[in-house]
Design an enzyme around this catalytic site. Sequence first.
Site, PDB file in Angstrom:
ATOM      1  N   ARG A  21       0.782  -1.325   0.243  1.00 56.69           N
ATOM      2  CA  ARG A  21       0.035   0.012   0.071  1.00 56.69           C
ATOM      3  C   ARG A  21       0.895   1.383   0.032  1.00 56.69           C
ATOM      4  O   ARG A  21       0.454   2.629  -0.558  1.00 56.69           O
ATOM      5  CB  ARG A  21      -1.184  -0.377   1.484  1.00 56.69           C
ATOM      6  CG  ARG A  21      -1.441   1.151   1.346  1.00 56.69           C
ATOM      7  CD  ARG A  21      -2.349   0.683   2.793  1.00 56.69           C
ATOM      8  NE  ARG A  21      -2.959   2.315   3.270  1.00 56.69           N
ATOM      9  CZ  ARG A  21      -2.713   3.071   3.832  1.00 56.69           C
ATOM     10  NH1 ARG A  21      -1.663   3.015   4.875  1.00 56.69           N
ATOM     11  NH2 ARG A  21      -3.811   3.796   4.420  1.00 56.69           N
ATOM     12  N   ALA A  22       2.286   1.485   0.724  1.00 56.33           N
ATOM     13  CA  ALA A  22       3.056   2.461   0.388  1.00 56.33           C
ATOM     14  C   ALA A  22       3.777   2.449   0.004  1.00 56.33           C
ATOM     15  O   ALA A  22       3.879   4.077  -1.059  1.00 56.33           O
ATOM     16  CB  ALA A  22       3.873   1.593   1.743  1.00 56.33           C
ATOM     17  N   SER A 105      14.334 -13.530  -1.599  1.00 54.25           N
ATOM     18  CA  SER A 105      14.093 -12.261  -2.438  1.00 54.25           C
ATOM     19  C   SER A 105      15.400 -10.825  -2.573  1.00 54.25           C
ATOM     20  O   SER A 105      15.234 -11.283  -3.425  1.00 54.25           O
ATOM     21  CB  SER A 105      13.026 -12.495  -1.784  1.00 54.25           C
ATOM     22  OG  SER A 105      12.348 -12.876  -1.446  1.00 54.25           O
ATOM     23  N   ASP A 127      11.209 -14.412  10.621  1.00 54.82           N
ATOM     24  CA  ASP A 127      12.030 -14.595  11.187  1.00 54.82           C
ATOM     25  C   ASP A 127      13.346 -13.958  11.809  1.00 54.82           C
ATOM     26  O   ASP A 127      13.761 -13.477  12.232  1.00 54.82           O
ATOM     27  CB  ASP A 127      13.308 -15.733  10.047  1.00 54.82           C
ATOM     28  CG  ASP A 127      12.321 -17.265   9.807  1.00 54.82           C
ATOM     29  OD1 ASP A 127      11.796 -17.472  10.194  1.00 54.82           O
ATOM     30  OD2 ASP A 127      12.577 -17.613   8.680  1.00 54.82           O
ATOM     31  N   GLY A 169      11.233 -20.436  12.767  1.00 58.21           N
ATOM     32  CA  GLY A 169      12.633 -19.905  12.473  1.00 58.21           C
ATOM     33  C   GLY A 169      13.742 -20.614  12.219  1.00 58.21           C
ATOM     34  O   GLY A 169      14.331 -21.335  13.033  1.00 58.21           O
TER      35      GLY A 169
HETATM   36  O1  F6P Z   1      10.904 -17.545   6.316  1.00 52.27           O
HETATM   37  C1  F6P Z   1      10.174 -17.895   7.137  1.00 52.27           C
HETATM   38  C2  F6P Z   1       9.572 -19.505   7.290  1.00 52.27           C
HETATM   39  O2  F6P Z   1       8.275 -18.655   8.511  1.00 52.27           O
HETATM   40  C3  F6P Z   1      10.312 -19.804   8.365  1.00 52.27           C
HETATM   41  O3  F6P Z   1      10.113 -19.093   9.317  1.00 52.27           O
HETATM   42  C4  F6P Z   1       9.972 -21.170   8.608  1.00 52.27           C
HETATM   43  O4  F6P Z   1      11.117 -22.306   8.100  1.00 52.27           O
HETATM   44  C5  F6P Z   1       9.727 -21.701   6.842  1.00 52.27           C
HETATM   45  O5  F6P Z   1       9.384 -19.984   6.249  1.00 52.27           O
HETATM   46  C6  F6P Z   1       8.346 -22.087   6.031  1.00 52.27           C
HETATM   47  O6  F6P Z   1       8.815 -22.328   5.160  1.00 52.27           O
HETATM   48  P1  F6P Z   1       7.352 -23.153   3.982  1.00 52.27           P
HETATM   49  O7  F6P Z   1       6.095 -22.209   4.311  1.00 52.27           O
HETATM   50  O8  F6P Z   1       8.020 -22.966   2.667  1.00 52.27           O
HETATM   51  O9  F6P Z   1       7.079 -24.246   4.702  1.00 52.27           O
END
Ligand code: F6P
Length: 318
Positions: A21-22, A105, A127, A169
């Site tokens: 949005r920003a 990304s 994370d 995480g």
């Molecule tokens: O990068 C964010 C995250 O939620 C991590 O904490 C986790 O290990 C991973 O993505 C899970 O990825 P996916 O949704 O592809 O299973």
Amino acid sequence: MKKVAVLTSGGDAPGMNAAIRAVVRTGIYRDMQVFGVSHGFEGLIAGQLTKMSLGSVADIIHRGGTVLKTSRSQAFMTDEGRRAAFENLHNKGIGNLVVIGGNGSIKGAYEFSKLGINSIAIPATIDNDIVYTKSIGFDTAVNTALEAINRIRDTATSHGRIFIIEVMGRDCGEIALTAGVAGGAESILIPEIEPDLKQVIEKIEMGIDRGKLHSIIIVAEGVYPVMELKDFIQKNTGHETRVSILGHMQRGGMPTAVDRILASCMGKAAVDYIAEGRSNAMMAGYDIRIRPVPLQEIIRGSKTLELDLFEIARILAR
Ligand code: F6P
């Protein structure tokens, strides 16, 4: 007239919509044409671009997920993929791309910048593992985990049980550490520190000695297989132990005020930076003060977790 495309990429994070949005609204305010790309880099390769208006980002600031959708694109990691994405922007005369996402990304944005597209990153991942900045989504995820911990504590105390709670995480223990300290966990296991199971048992026994029958142990995803940990604890303490894996619930939900403000400030800063004719940087910051850091520096750096909090947890959880 400057043209800017915006996309979200990788794991979604609460607050991404506020950032979109920003970007869109600041872009239009600055007389730019703004395009939304669906499904991250995958959509960029497929040419899924739509011209955005003030109205296309109405009523999204409070919503979790990303209205632009996201993907973890394997194709964008190849030269052919990035070349196809480049052509799709180039054919429309779009010279600027804002990428909202995590470390993978941002690396993608950096590689893309080498083809001559001005690539600007906005850090967004629950994370919080990106250097020199706080990430959009972290605050909400911690609060979601904390709410779950509070609820589990109620039932843990009622039954006098030990609970192992696994939080997200993959390679970074920041959610575990932050939610664990705020939730008064007895032990916190994170990837940055070798798990000390002897100490986990000692903590539980110390509690039992003073008449406390419940215990909360927070484990970051991937640090230790939680079912094995459960058996180990049950065997060594003789106490009933349960496991709760919070999983993707930590990625969804309404963003907190902190994440919405951070996303709004970073989104605006990204477009201001483009308007100034500057290039290839990530918008970094911890509050409303945002500064650009060259993408190259972000790629080279790696974040180290603030371990003071671990020491605080060790002393306070008794
Ligand atoms: O990068 C964010 C995250 O939620 C991590 O904490 C986790 O290990 C991973 O993505 C899970 O990825 P996916 O949704 O592809 O299973």
